[in-house]
Design an enzyme around this catalytic site. Structure first.
Site, PDB file in Angstrom:
ATOM      1  CG  PHE A 149     -10.804 -37.848  33.180  1.00 31.47           C
ATOM      2  CD1 PHE A 149     -10.299 -38.342  33.864  1.00 31.47           C
ATOM      3  CD2 PHE A 149     -10.585 -38.146  32.022  1.00 31.47           C
ATOM      4  CE1 PHE A 149      -9.899 -39.864  34.641  1.00 31.47           C
ATOM      5  CE2 PHE A 149      -9.624 -39.517  32.015  1.00 31.47           C
ATOM      6  CZ  PHE A 149      -9.572 -39.275  33.063  1.00 31.47           C
ATOM      7  CG  HIS A 163      -0.045 -43.874  26.923  1.00 31.88           C
ATOM      8  ND1 HIS A 163      -0.012 -45.238  26.469  1.00 31.88           N
ATOM      9  CD2 HIS A 163      -1.143 -44.330  27.996  1.00 31.88           C
ATOM     10  CE1 HIS A 163      -0.672 -45.865  27.048  1.00 31.88           C
ATOM     11  NE2 HIS A 163      -2.023 -45.413  27.956  1.00 31.88           N
ATOM     12  CB  ALA A 178       2.543 -36.935  45.858  1.00 33.54           C
ATOM     13  CB  ALA A 181     -11.756 -48.123  41.653  1.00 34.63           C
ATOM     14  CG  ASP A 236      -8.053 -44.160  41.450  1.00 33.03           C
ATOM     15  OD1 ASP A 236      -7.630 -43.635  42.047  1.00 33.03           O
ATOM     16  OD2 ASP A 236      -9.074 -43.672  40.291  1.00 33.03           O
ATOM     17  CD  GLU A 262      -5.647 -45.736  29.213  1.00 31.91           C
ATOM     18  OE1 GLU A 262      -3.901 -45.751  29.645  1.00 31.91           O
ATOM     19  OE2 GLU A 262      -6.292 -45.544  30.205  1.00 31.91           O
ATOM     20  CB  SER A 281       1.166 -47.091  23.909  1.00 35.39           C
ATOM     21  OG  SER A 281       1.926 -45.851  24.287  1.00 35.39           O
TER      22      SER A 281
END
Length: 306
Positions: free
Chosen positions: A224, A274, A160, A56, A114, A22, A20
């Site tokens: 990034f 992906h 997290a 965002a 975000d 993006e 897949s």
């Protein structure tokens, strides 16, 4: 390098991997031309789905919708629209979901998103909005029978408290109806494999698609990665050392690095990948070719810049 069995499998018509891809929505007319040229290039690989990102605070909401709706109208691709719940009420988000259903979209990538102020700022749920991705997933499922993908973080989400807490958050998304998860990109396969084992041990059985980022520009990719909480190994920096102005060699190295990563994962039993394309098709196409995928009949009917 690919084994002989990989090559034989391809010639026999068996596709050893499924991909897949993006994309992000174009901001200018020139970027739109690049995007649709990339779609034309990659569509014959017959990806399982193609996803279109979402800025965002909903900053690219309209462009994302327009891009996905055009894919439905003009191609045989199966588009998945990214959707966040930042700075929006439940009613506003539900309206976007309904508009996707009305446009023929049946796959949504559900993300908390975000903060509108950018990464590093504390996330504050909208008082009248969905507070978590799990809530968003449940809301999407109430509106239509969408396939819903969610994010997963092999090195944990930057916010997290721990990896275990992050896996608990993934389980909440699954309990709310998520059908599959797409991971944040990573460069060390052991990171993904250890994460996959922990996810399965937690009783989470949905597909866990590894996110692969072909390195177009090492400095940009490293920046990034820092923002995304992904580690950058020393050996990767060494591969690109001295190639800052040598674009052609950099592309060759980038294809080799990404293909090596995916081939190693195939050997570990992974079949679905992906790719974060950054709207550039040549590198992704080359990697897929190295992995045994071959172009089928063109699947873009009229993907020309408007």
């Amino acid at each position: 390098m690919p084994t002989a069995s990989h090559h034989r499998a391809s010639r026999d018509g068996y596709r050893p991997i499924r991909v897949s891809i993006e994309f992000f929505p174009p901001k200018t007319e020139e970027m739109e031309k690049i995007l649709w040229s990339s779609i034309e290039r990659l569509a014959p690989l017959q990806p399982k789905f193609v996803s279109v990102t979402y800025g965002a605070g909903g900053s690219t909401r309209e462009r994302t919708h327009n891009t996905v709706a055009r894919m439905v109208r003009e191609t045989d691709l199966k588009p998945a629209a990214h959707l966040t719940c930042v700075d929006a009420t439940k009613e506003e988000v539900d309206a976007v979901v309904q508009s996707y259903w009305d446009a023929g979209v049946r796959h949504i990538v559900a993300l908390r998103g975000d903060p509108a102020e950018g990464v590093g700022h504390a996330y504050r749920p909208h008082p009248g909005g969905y507070a978590t991705t799990a809530e968003l997933v449940a809301g999407i499922k109430r509106i239509g029978d969408f396939q819903v993908s969610v994010s997963a973080y092999p090195e944990k989400h930057p916010e997290a408290a721990s990896l275990d807490a992050d896996i608990d958050a993934l389980k909440a998304k699954v309990d709310a109806g998520a059908d599959q998860a797409i991971t944040q990109f990573f460069f060390e396969n052991e990171i993904y494999l250890r994460y996959r084992d922990k996810v399965r041990a937690a009783g989470i059985e949905i597909p866990l698609l590894p996110g692969i980022l072909p390195v177009q520009n090492f400095k940009a990719a490293a920046n990034f990665a820092r923002r995304a909480g992904a580690s950058v190994p020393y050996w990767l920096a060494a591969r690109f050392e001295g190639l800052e102005t040598d674009v052609e060699t950099r592309r060759l190295v980038a294809a080799a690095v990404a293909a090596e990563q995916v081939i190693d994962l195939v050997d570990e039993g992974v079949q679905d990948f992906h790719f974060y394309s950054m709207n550039r098709s040549d590198l992704v196409y080359a990697i897929c070719h190295l992995l045994g995928l071959r172009a089928q009949a063109p699947k873009v009917a009229a993907a020309k810049a408007a």
